[in-house]
Motif scaffolding. Sequence first.
Motif, PDB file in Angstrom:
ATOM      1  N   ASN A 174     -10.695  -6.826  34.748  1.00  0.00           N
ATOM      2  CA  ASN A 174     -11.962  -6.723  34.011  1.00  0.00           C
ATOM      3  C   ASN A 174     -12.462  -8.051  33.464  1.00  0.00           C
ATOM      4  O   ASN A 174     -13.656  -8.217  33.243  1.00  0.00           O
ATOM      5  CB  ASN A 174     -11.839  -5.684  32.885  1.00  0.00           C
ATOM      6  N   THR A 191     -12.547  -3.177  18.832  1.00  0.00           N
ATOM      7  CA  THR A 191     -13.774  -3.404  19.606  1.00  0.00           C
ATOM      8  C   THR A 191     -13.457  -3.497  21.094  1.00  0.00           C
ATOM      9  O   THR A 191     -12.349  -3.824  21.488  1.00  0.00           O
ATOM     10  CB  THR A 191     -14.440  -4.714  19.161  1.00  0.00           C
ATOM     11  N   PHE A 192     -14.451  -3.213  21.922  1.00  0.00           N
ATOM     12  CA  PHE A 192     -14.377  -3.328  23.392  1.00  0.00           C
ATOM     13  C   PHE A 192     -13.203  -2.504  23.940  1.00  0.00           C
ATOM     14  O   PHE A 192     -12.423  -2.968  24.766  1.00  0.00           O
ATOM     15  CB  PHE A 192     -14.251  -4.790  23.841  1.00  0.00           C
ATOM     16  N   ARG A 215      -7.918  -3.288  24.300  1.00  0.00           N
ATOM     17  CA  ARG A 215      -9.255  -3.877  24.275  1.00  0.00           C
ATOM     18  C   ARG A 215      -9.426  -4.921  25.359  1.00  0.00           C
ATOM     19  O   ARG A 215      -8.504  -5.642  25.707  1.00  0.00           O
ATOM     20  CB  ARG A 215      -9.601  -4.521  22.933  1.00  0.00           C
ATOM     21  N   GLU A 216     -10.652  -4.978  25.879  1.00  0.00           N
ATOM     22  CA  GLU A 216     -10.965  -5.972  26.907  1.00  0.00           C
ATOM     23  C   GLU A 216     -11.302  -7.291  26.230  1.00  0.00           C
ATOM     24  O   GLU A 216     -12.183  -7.359  25.387  1.00  0.00           O
ATOM     25  CB  GLU A 216     -12.132  -5.488  27.773  1.00  0.00           C
ATOM     26  N   THR A 217     -10.539  -8.329  26.579  1.00  0.00           N
ATOM     27  CA  THR A 217     -10.806  -9.644  25.985  1.00  0.00           C
ATOM     28  C   THR A 217     -11.247 -10.606  27.094  1.00  0.00           C
ATOM     29  O   THR A 217     -11.373 -10.216  28.246  1.00  0.00           O
ATOM     30  CB  THR A 217      -9.547 -10.209  25.308  1.00  0.00           C
ATOM     31  N   ALA A 256     -14.955 -12.701  22.882  1.00  0.00           N
ATOM     32  CA  ALA A 256     -14.405 -11.489  22.259  1.00  0.00           C
ATOM     33  C   ALA A 256     -14.081 -11.711  20.777  1.00  0.00           C
ATOM     34  O   ALA A 256     -14.394 -10.867  19.936  1.00  0.00           O
ATOM     35  CB  ALA A 256     -13.170 -11.010  23.024  1.00  0.00           C
ATOM     36  N   ILE A 283      -4.340  -3.684   7.751  1.00  0.00           N
ATOM     37  CA  ILE A 283      -4.835  -2.432   8.334  1.00  0.00           C
ATOM     38  C   ILE A 283      -4.814  -2.450   9.856  1.00  0.00           C
ATOM     39  O   ILE A 283      -5.084  -1.447  10.497  1.00  0.00           O
ATOM     40  CB  ILE A 283      -6.259  -2.085   7.825  1.00  0.00           C
ATOM     41  N   SER A 284      -4.495  -3.611  10.441  1.00  0.00           N
ATOM     42  CA  SER A 284      -4.421  -3.675  11.897  1.00  0.00           C
ATOM     43  C   SER A 284      -3.242  -4.563  12.276  1.00  0.00           C
ATOM     44  O   SER A 284      -2.842  -5.431  11.505  1.00  0.00           O
ATOM     45  CB  SER A 284      -5.719  -4.250  12.466  1.00  0.00           C
ATOM     46  N   LYS A 316     -20.156  -0.396  22.391  1.00  0.00           N
ATOM     47  CA  LYS A 316     -19.909  -1.789  21.994  1.00  0.00           C
ATOM     48  C   LYS A 316     -21.197  -2.599  21.834  1.00  0.00           C
ATOM     49  O   LYS A 316     -21.220  -3.580  21.111  1.00  0.00           O
ATOM     50  CB  LYS A 316     -18.975  -2.489  22.987  1.00  0.00           C
ATOM     51  N   ALA A 322     -10.265  -0.865   9.730  1.00  0.00           N
ATOM     52  CA  ALA A 322      -9.898  -1.656  10.903  1.00  0.00           C
ATOM     53  C   ALA A 322     -10.802  -1.287  12.070  1.00  0.00           C
ATOM     54  O   ALA A 322     -11.309  -0.173  12.162  1.00  0.00           O
ATOM     55  CB  ALA A 322      -8.441  -1.385  11.264  1.00  0.00           C
ATOM     56  N   GLN A 323     -10.973  -2.245  12.980  1.00  0.00           N
ATOM     57  CA  GLN A 323     -11.846  -2.035  14.130  1.00  0.00           C
ATOM     58  C   GLN A 323     -11.109  -2.312  15.433  1.00  0.00           C
ATOM     59  O   GLN A 323     -10.323  -3.241  15.529  1.00  0.00           O
ATOM     60  CB  GLN A 323     -13.073  -2.944  14.016  1.00  0.00           C
ATOM     61  N   GLU A 348     -10.101  -8.303  11.132  1.00  0.00           N
ATOM     62  CA  GLU A 348     -10.066  -7.947   9.711  1.00  0.00           C
ATOM     63  C   GLU A 348      -9.615  -9.143   8.878  1.00  0.00           C
ATOM     64  O   GLU A 348     -10.187  -9.444   7.828  1.00  0.00           O
ATOM     65  CB  GLU A 348      -9.112  -6.760   9.487  1.00  0.00           C
ATOM     66  N   GLN A 396     -18.866  -3.193  14.098  1.00  0.00           N
ATOM     67  CA  GLN A 396     -18.083  -4.124  13.283  1.00  0.00           C
ATOM     68  C   GLN A 396     -18.605  -4.167  11.846  1.00  0.00           C
ATOM     69  O   GLN A 396     -17.835  -4.250  10.886  1.00  0.00           O
ATOM     70  CB  GLN A 396     -18.132  -5.541  13.885  1.00  0.00           C
ATOM     71  N   PRO A 449     -19.873 -10.251  13.043  1.00  0.00           N
ATOM     72  CA  PRO A 449     -20.630  -9.152  12.410  1.00  0.00           C
ATOM     73  C   PRO A 449     -19.939  -8.673  11.129  1.00  0.00           C
ATOM     74  O   PRO A 449     -20.600  -8.319  10.153  1.00  0.00           O
ATOM     75  CB  PRO A 449     -20.637  -8.053  13.471  1.00  0.00           C
ATOM     76  N   ARG A 450     -18.608  -8.711  11.126  1.00  0.00           N
ATOM     77  CA  ARG A 450     -17.854  -8.326   9.922  1.00  0.00           C
ATOM     78  C   ARG A 450     -18.153  -9.299   8.794  1.00  0.00           C
ATOM     79  O   ARG A 450     -18.391  -8.898   7.654  1.00  0.00           O
ATOM     80  CB  ARG A 450     -16.345  -8.379  10.209  1.00  0.00           C
TER      81      ARG A 450
END
Lengths: 309, 249
Positions: free
Chosen positions: A238, B141-142, B157-159, A93, A175-176, B117, B138-139, A71, B129, A100-101
Amino acid sequence: MSVLVLAEHDNSELKSATLNTVTAATEIGGDVTILVAGSDCGAVAEQAAKVAGVAKVLVADNAAYANMLAENTAALIVELAGDYSAILAPAMANGKGILPRVAALLDVGQISEIIAVESADTFVRPIYAGNALATVQSSDSVKVITVRGTGFDGAAAEGGSAAVEAISNATDAGISAFVSEQVAASDRPDLTAAKVVISGGRGMQNGENFKLLEAVADKLGAAIGASRAAVDAGFVANDMQVGQTGKIVAPELYIAVGISGAIQHLAGMKDSKVIVAINKDEEAPIFQVADFGLVADLFEAVPAFEALL
Amino acid sequence: MKVLVPVKRVVDANVQVRVASDNSGVDLNNVKMAINPFCEIAVEEAIRLREKDVASEVIVVSVGTKACQEQLRTALALGADRAILVETDEDLQPLAIAKLLKAVSDKEGAELTIFGKQSIDEDNGQTGQMFAALAGLAQGTFASEITIDGGKLTVSRETDTGEQTLTLNMPAVITADLRLNEPRYASLPNIMKAKKKPMDVVTPADLGVEVTSNIKTLKVTPPAERAAGIIVESVEDLVDKLKNVAKVI
Ligand SMILES: Cc1cc2nc3c(=O)[nH]c(=O)nc-3n(C[C@H](O)[C@H](O)[C@H](O)COP(=O)(O)OP(=O)(O)OC[C@H]3O[C@@H](n4cnc5c(N)ncnc54)[C@H](O)[C@@H]3O)c2cc1C
C-alpha cells in the motif's frame, strides 16, 4: 515571529520532506526552529542543525516519542506552541495525524497540504483531488499547517549551523502504545523524492509482472509506484499507491504503465514534469495528461523500452 | 458498546468538478452527491462490529444542510440503527465540526467513533484527529484493520513506509483508510426499512457549540492546464523523445 517545523525522521535519518517544509517555513518568514521528537534521535538532530536557513533545533529525546505517537507528540508541540506564530509539518502520515490534534488543542484551525505561501497568513492548497486550488487566509494567532513536499523545493541539507537545544519534556499520555511496524524494505529511491517514477496499474495483471517495471527502474534509478487498483488487488504494498489518497509525487519523469488515469490517480502525479503513458486503450484518460503517449500492449512495450535504455 | 459514525455529504467520486466562474468555489449545481467514500467504509466497519456483537448500536451523524438526510438514509439502508443530523446552512470548518460531533458523542456515550480518513471534496483529513484531541482520546488514523478485545483496540495503520500496529485505550477514535473493508451495497428491502428508522435533527445552538472559524477561502481557481502532449509511434520514438526532446533520460 518564528516558525516551528516538526521533523520527519526514523530516529536515525532526517527525511527529505522536512527540507521542503523548511522552505515553506522560510517563505512564511521569521526564525525557523526544527523540532526533533524521537528516541535516541541525536543523529537526526545533528542533521537538522546542518539544514540551511535553520536557526535552532529542539530535541525531545524520550521513549515517549520513539514512534511519534500522535497523542504524545501533539501534547509536546502544544507545550512549545507559545513561542511560535506558525507550526508546520510535512504532509505525511505523522504530520497528518499530529497537527490536527495540535490545532484542536490550541483551539485554532488547521490548513492541510499547502502548495504555496502567498503571505504569512495566506496559503494555496489543492481541493477536490487537485481539480481546484483554494487560496485561504487564516486570522488564527498561530497557523498550524501541513506542507505538501511537491509544492516547495527542498532547503539545502548542508550549510547551516543551528544551535541544538535538548528539551526535557516527556509527555506520555498513556492512552496509546506502539506494537510493531512492518517497513517495506527497498533499495530504490523514496517515491516522493525520486527523479523518475514508474508506476503500474491493474493492467500489470499481477505482482510478478512488476518485475518488468523493476528492470526499467534499475536502469533509470527510478522509484516504483502503483495505482489503487494494483494495490487493492494485492499486486504490491500500500505504501506504493500514488494518488489523492496515496502519495503525491512530482518527479522529472513519471511513467504510467497500464493505468487508466482516474482523477484520483491524476491527483497524485499530474504535477510531474514529463509524463509518459503506456496503455493499450487509446481512449484512456491518462493520455490527456501525458506528454508522450504510447498506445501499445505493455507486455511488449515495457521490455522493448528497457532494452533501449 | 455504542459506535458513532460521522458521515459527510460530498460530490460523487466519479464527478469531474469545475471551478465556478466567479472563483467562489466549485460549481455544485446538478452534480451527483454521495456519502464520502471513506465515511462509507467507516459505516461498513461499524455494522460489521455490530454483526459480530462487539457493538450494540450504530449511530450515524452528519453535520450540514437538510440535504444530508439523503446520505444518512443511505447509511441507515446499509445497516446503521439510527441517525442524527446536526442541521446548519453554514459552511463549517473541521474544528467546528469536531466540536459539534464531540457534543453529540458526549450525549450518546459512544465508546468508539469511526471517521473516514478524509473527505474527497475539501481533502482536509482533520476532523477525526481534532475530535480525538478535544475528547482526550487515542486515535488510530489511516486504519486498515481493527480488533477490539478487553477494553483495548488494536489497529493496523497505513504509513508512508508500510504498516504500523498500535493499541489504543477505549473509548477510541478510528479514521478509516481504503483497505479497512469493502462496503456492501444496500438491498432494496433494507432501503425500504431505512425509511422507518429514527432520524433526529438538532442544531448547533441545541448542542451549545459556537461554530465560528478564522480560516476564510479568498478564492478558488482551476489548476494550471498541462500543454497537450503527443502520441508516439513506437518504443524507439518514445526513447528518442525522452532523450532528445524532453532530455529526462
Ligand atoms: C475515495 C477514492 C480514493 C481513491 N484514491 C486513489 C488513489 O489514491 N490512487 C489511485 O490510483 N486510485 C485511487 N482511486 C481509484 C481510482 O478511481 C481508479 O479506480 C484507479 O486509479 C484505477 O486504477 P488503474 O488505472 O490501475 O485500473 P483501471 O482503471 O482498471 O485501468 C487499467 C488500465 O490498464 C490498461 N491495460 C490493461 N491491460 C493492458 C496491457 N496489456 N497493456 C497496456 N495497457 C493495459 C487498460 O486499458 C486500462 O486503461 C480512488 C477511488 C476512490 C473512490
